[in-house]
Design a protein around this motif. Structure first.
Motif, mmCIF file in Angstrom:
data_model
loop_
_atom_site.group_PDB
_atom_site.id
_atom_site.type_symbol
_atom_site.label_atom_id
_atom_site.label_comp_id
_atom_site.label_asym_id
_atom_site.label_seq_id
_atom_site.Cartn_x
_atom_site.Cartn_y
_atom_site.Cartn_z
ATOM 1 N N ASP A 372 0.820 -1.207 0.000
ATOM 2 C CA ASP A 372 0.000 0.000 0.000
ATOM 3 C C ASP A 372 0.857 1.262 0.000
ATOM 4 O OD1 ASP A 372 -2.939 -0.882 0.419
ATOM 5 O OD2 ASP A 372 -1.842 -2.077 1.863
ATOM 6 N N ARG A 373 2.065 1.184 0.559
ATOM 7 C CA ARG A 373 2.957 2.347 0.615
ATOM 8 C C ARG A 373 3.822 2.462 -0.627
ATOM 9 N NH1 ARG A 373 1.080 5.922 2.151
ATOM 10 N NH2 ARG A 373 -0.760 4.664 1.893
ATOM 11 N N PHE A 374 4.003 1.373 -1.369
ATOM 12 C CA PHE A 374 4.918 1.395 -2.496
ATOM 13 C C PHE A 374 4.219 1.216 -3.838
ATOM 14 C CE2 PHE A 374 7.760 0.701 1.002
ATOM 15 C CZ PHE A 374 8.946 1.319 0.625
ATOM 16 N N ASP A 375 2.882 1.332 -3.857
ATOM 17 C CA ASP A 375 2.180 1.124 -5.120
ATOM 18 C C ASP A 375 2.526 2.193 -6.160
ATOM 19 O OD1 ASP A 375 0.920 3.142 -3.739
ATOM 20 O OD2 ASP A 375 -1.015 2.119 -3.559
ATOM 21 N N CYS A 376 2.802 3.427 -5.722
ATOM 22 C CA CYS A 376 3.168 4.499 -6.659
ATOM 23 C C CYS A 376 4.651 4.454 -7.038
ATOM 24 C CB CYS A 376 2.853 5.867 -6.060
ATOM 25 S SG CYS A 376 1.111 6.131 -5.685
ATOM 26 N N GLN A 377 5.475 3.812 -6.196
ATOM 27 C CA GLN A 377 6.912 3.830 -6.424
ATOM 28 C C GLN A 377 7.312 3.019 -7.652
ATOM 29 O OE1 GLN A 377 8.870 5.749 -4.924
ATOM 30 N NE2 GLN A 377 7.973 6.223 -2.931
ATOM 31 N N TYR A 378 6.523 1.997 -7.991
ATOM 32 C CA TYR A 378 6.932 1.129 -9.090
ATOM 33 C C TYR A 378 6.866 1.838 -10.434
ATOM 34 C CZ TYR A 378 7.118 -2.636 -5.746
ATOM 35 O OH TYR A 378 7.459 -3.423 -4.677
ATOM 36 N N LEU A 379 5.804 2.626 -10.676
ATOM 37 C CA LEU A 379 5.748 3.420 -11.901
ATOM 38 C C LEU A 379 6.904 4.413 -11.931
ATOM 39 C CD1 LEU A 379 1.983 4.349 -12.516
ATOM 40 C CD2 LEU A 379 3.451 2.906 -13.919
ATOM 41 N N MET A 380 7.203 4.987 -10.783
ATOM 42 C CA MET A 380 8.272 5.987 -10.697
ATOM 43 C C MET A 380 9.613 5.366 -11.034
ATOM 44 S SD MET A 380 8.373 9.210 -10.004
ATOM 45 C CE MET A 380 9.787 10.288 -10.226
ATOM 46 N N ALA A 381 9.863 4.159 -10.560
ATOM 47 C CA ALA A 381 11.144 3.490 -10.815
ATOM 48 C C ALA A 381 11.358 3.277 -12.305
ATOM 49 C CB ALA A 381 11.189 2.160 -10.071
ATOM 50 N N THR A 382 10.315 2.858 -13.007
ATOM 51 C CA THR A 382 10.426 2.628 -14.447
ATOM 52 C C THR A 382 10.704 3.932 -15.179
ATOM 53 O OG1 THR A 382 8.862 0.805 -14.252
ATOM 54 C CG2 THR A 382 9.273 1.641 -16.457
ATOM 55 N N PHE A 383 9.989 4.991 -14.799
ATOM 56 C CA PHE A 383 10.179 6.283 -15.458
ATOM 57 C C PHE A 383 11.600 6.788 -15.264
ATOM 58 C CE2 PHE A 383 10.237 10.946 -15.056
ATOM 59 C CZ PHE A 383 9.894 11.279 -16.360
ATOM 60 N N VAL A 384 12.126 6.712 -14.050
ATOM 61 C CA VAL A 384 13.474 7.202 -13.780
ATOM 62 C C VAL A 384 14.503 6.426 -14.594
ATOM 63 C CG1 VAL A 384 15.254 7.474 -12.001
ATOM 64 C CG2 VAL A 384 12.884 8.033 -11.481
ATOM 65 N N ASN A 385 14.329 5.105 -14.671
ATOM 66 C CA ASN A 385 15.260 4.286 -15.444
ATOM 67 C C ASN A 385 15.225 4.655 -16.919
ATOM 68 O OD1 ASN A 385 15.977 1.460 -16.892
ATOM 69 N ND2 ASN A 385 16.987 1.600 -14.901
ATOM 70 N N VAL A 386 14.027 4.837 -17.465
ATOM 71 C CA VAL A 386 13.874 5.240 -18.875
ATOM 72 C C VAL A 386 14.443 6.645 -19.077
ATOM 73 C CG1 VAL A 386 12.188 5.798 -20.668
ATOM 74 C CG2 VAL A 386 11.893 3.740 -19.286
ATOM 75 N N TYR A 387 14.215 7.535 -18.118
ATOM 76 C CA TYR A 387 14.694 8.913 -18.221
ATOM 77 C C TYR A 387 16.224 8.958 -18.252
ATOM 78 C CZ TYR A 387 14.729 13.968 -17.406
ATOM 79 O OH TYR A 387 14.914 15.322 -17.537
ATOM 80 N N ILE A 388 16.852 8.186 -17.375
ATOM 81 C CA ILE A 388 18.318 8.144 -17.343
ATOM 82 C C ILE A 388 18.860 7.624 -18.669
ATOM 83 C CG2 ILE A 388 20.310 7.033 -16.276
ATOM 84 C CD1 ILE A 388 18.799 7.077 -13.624
ATOM 85 N N ALA A 389 18.265 6.540 -19.170
ATOM 86 C CA ALA A 389 18.730 5.943 -20.423
ATOM 87 C C ALA A 389 18.517 6.883 -21.607
ATOM 88 C CB ALA A 389 18.010 4.622 -20.665
ATOM 89 N N SER A 390 17.464 7.697 -21.567
ATOM 90 C CA SER A 390 17.115 8.549 -22.707
ATOM 91 C C SER A 390 17.850 9.888 -22.697
ATOM 92 C CB SER A 390 15.596 8.812 -22.718
ATOM 93 O OG SER A 390 14.873 7.610 -22.791
#
Length: 433
Positions: A372-390
């Motif tokens: 319940d505390r980390f449900d938003c973090q997973y989308l954020m993790a993917t975005f940050v990884n894609v952002y760094i790569a891009s």
């Protein structure tokens, strides 16, 4: 069988059944779906201290006190360094996996399916072995090449991973039981979707962490800030419902959380960008046999002057502002945390409504389970990884050299001659032959 259900119910005295009509070849039958309803998990000390308050304000104080406790714990693990953070991420991943698998185990009455829980945890082990092995090989190449056992495991890593998964797959096929095929395949799919959501995203969080702790701390802090500020604005000013999946979410909270998070992200980035402990990637030092966070900060973390538009210059009287380039990127991170991050929470709300449960678990009083505390973090993790790569990561000369040194001598010589010819053709090197 009522007695069977009562014997294995993980929430005694809190049974709630939904009647679901299922079609069969013989007609229709009624199935009982167990929906766990956790009891009030508020500590007795808080219950006594807040006994005179209404349920609304009691919940506000419980959530606030536990939030401060979790933030304090977050500061402690940051102080302990990136390797401890990695272990905490792994622990959170395991707990989130356990919470989701337990829901499927309870709702689908999987108590008597052979090997179900064993296979679920086995697949978790296999997927973690695959992802973490890839990460160690990618980021700590010198350490892997220096140790013979690690070098062998690295060379055959994907073969070993596939063999482990294939073993689990064959075990699942052998566990199939007549009259339970459909349920067993339901749970097989449930396990794999859970692995996709939980393990893959936690692996991306680890990748972000190794790029520099700032790429871990700023995004996760923005999500936390947005969650807190959206709750605060919604609690005091909320009037307009935002989405039916979460009736308590309001437009006032959503908008207030957005602006608060953007400002918070810029300020936090300014504070952290000045410390090499936060901005340097994690590297293995062969001389000291230890993992270190020490480097000369890149241009991304060097203060630069930026000219302000004429409108802002007339308002502030400043022709330029001095910022870290990372602060510009932090606006994108905080905006995503505010606008798209909550959809991870909405997705989790829809999931819980589908099974008529309030929370994934009752691990944290007033907050529910870890998921319940980390449900938003997973989308954020993917975005940050894609952002760094891009937009951030470019070719890494150190990794190229590491890979070259792992080649045979004749291969290294061929690459040297090819590179030399290329530089001579471009006039960057004189032909001394």
């Amino acid at each position: 069988c009522w007695s069977c259900l009562l014997d294995v119910n993980p929430y005694p005295n809190l049974l709630h059944f939904n009647k679901v009509r299922l079609g069969t070849s013989q007609g229709s039958r009624i199935a009982l779906t167990l929906v766990p309803v956790p009891a009030d998990d508020t500590p007795e000390v808080l219950n006594k201290a807040l006994s005179g308050l209404s349920s609304r304000w009691k919940n506000w104080w419980v959530r606030g006190i536990l939030t401060l406790a979790m933030i304090s714990f977050f500061f402690i693990i940051i102080y302990l360094g990136p390797m401890v953070l990695m272990l905490i991420v792994l622990c959170v991943q395991i707990k989130c996996f356990q919470e989701i698998i337990h829901i499927g185990y309870s709702v689908y009455h999987s108590y008597h399916l052979p090997w179900f829980r064993t296979l679920s945890w086995y697949f978790l082990l296999c997927v973690n072995y695959f992802f973490y092995g890839e990460t160690v090989t990618d980021y700590f190449f010198n350490l892997v090449q220096r140790e013979e056992p690690l070098r062998i495991l690295s060379k055959y890593h994907r073969l070993i991973s596939f063999a482990l998964y294939l073993t689990g797959f064959c075990m699942f096929v052998l566990s199939l039981v007549k009259k339970h095929y459909r349920l067993q395949f339901y749970m097989f799919g449930w396990t794999h979707v859970t692995l996709l959501i939980v393990v893959t995203q936690s692996h991306l969080i680890i990748h972000n962490l190794f790029e520099g702790m700032i790429w871990f701390i700023v995004p996760i802090s923005c999500v936390i800030c947005n969650d807190i500020m959206a709750y605060m604005f919604g609690f005091f000013f909320g009037r307009t419902p935002l989405i039916k999946l979460s009736p308590k979410k309001t437009w006032e909270g959503f908008i207030g959380g957005f602006f608060s998070t953007v400002v918070f992200g810029i300020l936090l980035s300014y504070v952290m960008a000045g410390y090499s402990f936060f901005v340097c990637p994690v590297e293995f030092n062969s001389d000291h046999n230890s993992f270190e966070v020490d480097c000369v900060p890149s241009d991304l973390f060097q203060l630069q002057d930026y000219a302000l538009p004429a409108t802002l210059e007339s308002l502030t009287g400043w022709p330029t502002v001095r910022l870290y380039p990372f602060q510009i990127h932090s606006i994108s991170l905080s905006a995503f945390a505010s606008l798209m991050g909550p959809f991870g929470g909405f997705f989790a709300s829809g999931f819980k409504r589908a099974f008529k449960i309030k929370d994934f678990a009752n691990t944290i009083p007033g907050h529910g389970g870890i998921m319940d505390r980390f449900d938003c973090q997973y989308l954020m993790a993917t975005f940050v990884n894609v952002y760094i790569a891009s937009f951030i990561r470019g070719p890494n000369p150190a990794k190229v050299v590491q890979q070259l040194l792992a080649l045979r001598l004749d291969q290294q010589l061929n690459i040297f001659n090819s590179l030399k010819s290329h530089l001579i053709e471009r006039g960057l090197l004189e032909d001394v032959a």
